[in-house]
Design an enzyme around this catalytic site. Structure first.
Site, PDB file in Angstrom:
ATOM      1  CG  ASP A 430       0.574 -30.753 -10.030  1.00  0.00           C
ATOM      2  OD1 ASP A 430      -0.492 -30.232 -10.400  1.00  0.00           O
ATOM      3  OD2 ASP A 430       0.888 -31.934 -10.284  1.00  0.00           O
ATOM      4  CG  ASP A 631       4.450 -34.192 -13.456  1.00  0.00           C
ATOM      5  OD1 ASP A 631       4.827 -33.165 -14.042  1.00  0.00           O
ATOM      6  OD2 ASP A 631       3.414 -34.800 -13.775  1.00  0.00           O
ATOM      7  CG  ASP A 635       3.033 -29.609 -12.858  1.00  0.00           C
ATOM      8  OD1 ASP A 635       1.966 -29.012 -13.054  1.00  0.00           O
ATOM      9  OD2 ASP A 635       3.115 -30.668 -12.231  1.00  0.00           O
TER      10      ASP A 635
END
Length: 739
Positions: A430, A631, A635
């Protein structure tokens, strides 16, 4: 980790010696009504029992274990498995040392005589002395083998102790018979006996058990060190009065005083003071972390150089340290997929060995050899074919690997995640908060002709002085960094569509987006080309305009900066042969900028959360083993979709529940370190299994053909277990490469 709907109980198990023991205890516990699963760890001598609802009474579980010949005791809720197994391991190692030292002392005349034999010297004690020494070793020091073997036979199972008891008893019994026959013939001093074989084998096995117990206890040293970090007392401020309080009596909201050099007793939030804190044992961060008012602190870390007053936010089992220890213990109690194969082999190993020993005995007799030679060969087969090393290879490596990982701030959820991470070929990151800092930073300040960049930053900060927006904070930080004097005060402040407006030094100023300035009639042409170029590269732009003069004064460009370590993380993955890619919901320009700055070869932009999961599914469909790094909150779908989910940041509950691996600090370099450690752990497991099988594959034929005597078979068997454990201990020296 057990789901919230499951209940668990940990048991300390006594009497296990090999993988066959593990299988028997697991089956006994799993057969208890109400038990959903049971996992037994030979290295920690513990069992974790899970139930979908309420657990059966502890007495029922203990009785199930005792019925098959082992001891069991519930581990108190207030005690971690690591502490309980550590205390027991120390006690077992001490007792094993005493037995081994006494056995070696008693067999030393045999060892001396064996050493002198190649030089033509006969130093073997008299037959009667041999009998006395061997009897003490066989039945006093080796009595535990008989007790364990009897329990195994009653349960219809085979164990290492059964093999040792059968082999050494056969050698001892043969010696007694030969001695008795020689006495009847009047030449006992001329007859070769095998008392040295039985007693030296017992001594070597006991020596091996001592070395094994001592080495196994060392594999969990990192986690025991974590457990010891918890202070037993805290200084609580009660209306300003310092009161020393037992840690279990500290409550949420209590104010705890921590002086320089003291260990922080609780998780909490700093309400007074500032200090540098050493968090290395929990997060792996080697440098002190600055803590000021509002910062969070972790119980067990050390206040290096200041006075802190901490408001307690978590106590007991809810502290970060307790969760870390619990998570690592769960990983250590779990089984790697490769262990399932070992369990299947171990279940049939002892019966196969007994069959081989019988075939050896019959074969020697059939080929014209006497009973003595046939029995010695069969004894050698029984002694060397110990499944102990097989049972230790995987759990000791998992124990050492997860322990050293936790020391570096890498928490592995279970052994399956550790084994799977070793095969990762693609890592998907991410962007926001993972590869980047997750907060805007000022990247450029541009001034129109007649203005200075310092002045533009100061005027923008004046307009944003009362805002707590992250962009406002970034502008103020930039102005402070550039300032030669405090920025001026603004009055008449008000929010408008797309920006903020106020009067500074008598002028009406506007800070906002392009649309807001166009609406106010401010001409941006002087800086439009520069702003468009930055916007195309993923920067945001806030314009500063003089509303009265209808002219632009400058602009502030901002972006979410990459973490200082992101480029090194991508390079480290490349060294590991792992492809790195980035998924983000941001626009293509912002994604391209971050990718270019950190050297990321591939990215996908403008992806929604469900799109991230779909992209990971596409990669997996192509045959890649995929790890997703995020995190652990927004996500979560992507973390769950990946083969291995890696949550990076603060080890939150969501991260721990969703991800297979949790990184305790926001350093993407730990991703490559996690993969490296996983590969080394799996290699250690395979190496340990190789040596365990190697000893048996090579040793059993040698013993069967009479090339390996019972004494050397016993030494090789003991060496196999010790070498497997020492092989796992090599992992303790692993260091994360963070360059």
């Amino acid at each position: 980790m057990a789901s919230p709907s499951q209940s668990t109980l940990d048991l300390a198990i006594d009497g296990m010696t090999c993988a066959a023991c593990v299988a028997r205890v697991e089956k006994a516990l799993a057969d208890v009504p109400g038990v959903a699963a049971a996992e037994v760890n030979l290295a920690t001598k513990s069992a974790r029992v899970r139930a979908a609802g309420a657990l059966p009474p502890p007495e029922t579980l203990v009785a199930a274990v005792e019925d098959i010949g082992y001891g069991a005791e519930p581990i108190a809720v207030t005690t971690t498995v690591t502490e309980a197994s550590g205390d027991r391991a120390v006690a077992r190692a001490r007792a094993a040392k005493h037995r081994a030292m006494l056995a070696l002392a008693l067999v030393s005349p045999f060892l001396l005589a064996m050493a002198a034999l190649p030089f033509g010297l006969d130093l073997m004690p008299s037959a009667s002395m041999q009998f006395v020494l061997a009897t003490v070793v066989q039945f006093y020091l080796g009595g535990r083998f008989y007790l364990s073997a009897w329990k195994a036979l009653r349960a219809g199972a085979g164990t290492m102790d059964l093999l040792v008891a059968l082999g050494t008893t056969a050698a001892y019994g043969l010696s007694v018979w030969l001695w008795w026959r020689a006495l009847g013939m009047g030449h006992d001093h001329e007859t070769h006996l095998y008392f040295e074989s039985s007693s030296v084998v017992v001594a070597f096995v006991l020596l091996g058990k001592w070395l094994e117990e001592r080495a196994t206890s060392e594999t969990a040293s990192a986690i025991r060190a974590l457990a010891r970090l918890r202070p037993s007392t805290a200084i609580v401020l009660d209306d300003g009065i310092e009161v020393e309080t037992a840690i279990e009596h500290v409550e949420l909201g209590d104010l705890v005083l921590v002086r320089a050099g003291e260990r922080i007793a609780v998780d909490g939030r700093v309400v007074e003071g500032s200090a540098g804190v050493d968090e290395s044992m929990v997060t792996g961060e080697s440098l002190p972390v600055a803590k000021t008012v509002g910062a969070t602190v972790i119980g067990g870390t050390v206040n290096l150089d200041g006075r802190l007053v901490v408001e307690t936010t978590a106590v007991g089992a809810e502290t970060t340290l307790a969760k870390v220890i619990r998570l690592v213990e769960t990983a250590q109690a779990s089984k790697a997929p490769v262990q399932k194969l070992v369990d299947r082999v171990s279940a049939v190993f002892v019966p196969i060995v007994l069959a081989v020993a019988l075939v050896t005995f019959v074969g020697w007799l059939a080929t014209g050899h006497n009973w003595d030679a046939a029995l010695v060969a069969a004894v050698s087969v029984l002694v060397i074919a110990c499944p102990c090393a097989l049972g230790l290879a995987t759990p000791t490596a998992i124990l050492a690997g997860t322990g050293v990982a936790a020391k570096h701030g890498i928490l592995v959820r279970d052994a399956a995640a550790l084994e799977l991470a070793a095969r990762v070929g693609v890592v998907v990151f991410d962007k926001t908060g993972t590869l980047t800092l997750g907060e805007p930073s000022v990247t450029e300040v541009r001034a129109a002709p007649g203005e200075t960049e310092e002045r533009v930053a100061a005027l923008a900060a004046a307009l944003e002085a009362g805002s707590d927006h992250p962009l406002a904070e970034a502008i103020r930080r930039e102005a402070l960094a550039r300032a030669s004097a405090p920025w001026p005060a603004a009055d008449g402040f008000r929010a408008v569509v797309g920006g903020v407006e106020g009067r500074v030094d008598g002028r009406a100023l506007l800070l906002g987006n392009a649309a807001a300035l166009d609406q106010a009639g401010v001409d941006r042409a002087a800086l439009a080309a520069e702003a468009d170029d930055l916007a195309g590269r993923g920067h945001g732009v806030s314009w500063l305009g003089d509303v009265d003069g209808r002219r632009v004064l400058g602009f502030v460009a901002f972006a979410d900066r990459p973490r200082p370590t992101s480029a090194a993380a991508v390079a480290a993955l490349a060294r590991e042969g792992v492809e790195a890619t980035m998924l983000t919901g941001d626009g293509r320009g912002a994604a391209a900028r971050v990718a270019a700055e950190i050297g990321l070869p591939r990215f996908v932009a403008e992806v929604k959360p469900d799109g991230k999961a779909a992209e990971i599914a596409r990669l997996r469909a192509g045959g890649a083993v995929v790890a997703m790094v995020g995190d652990g909150v927004n996500d979560a779908p992507a973390l769950a979709a990946a083969d291995v989910g890696i949550a990076m940041g603060g080890g939150t509950d969501v991260a721990v529940e969703t991800a297979g691996i949790t990184l305790m600090r926001g350093d993407p370099r730990l991703v490559a370190a996690s993969i490296d450690l996983s590969r080394r752990t799996v290699a250690t497991i395979r190496r340990g299994l190789f040596w365990a099988f190697f000893y048996n594959v090579v040793g059993i034929p040698l013993a069967a053909f009479g090339i390996l005597s019972p004494v050397f078979a016993g030494a090789a068997m003991a060496l196999s277990s010790v070498s497997v454990v020492l092989n796992a201990l090599v992992l303790r020296g692993w260091k994360a490469r963070l360059d």
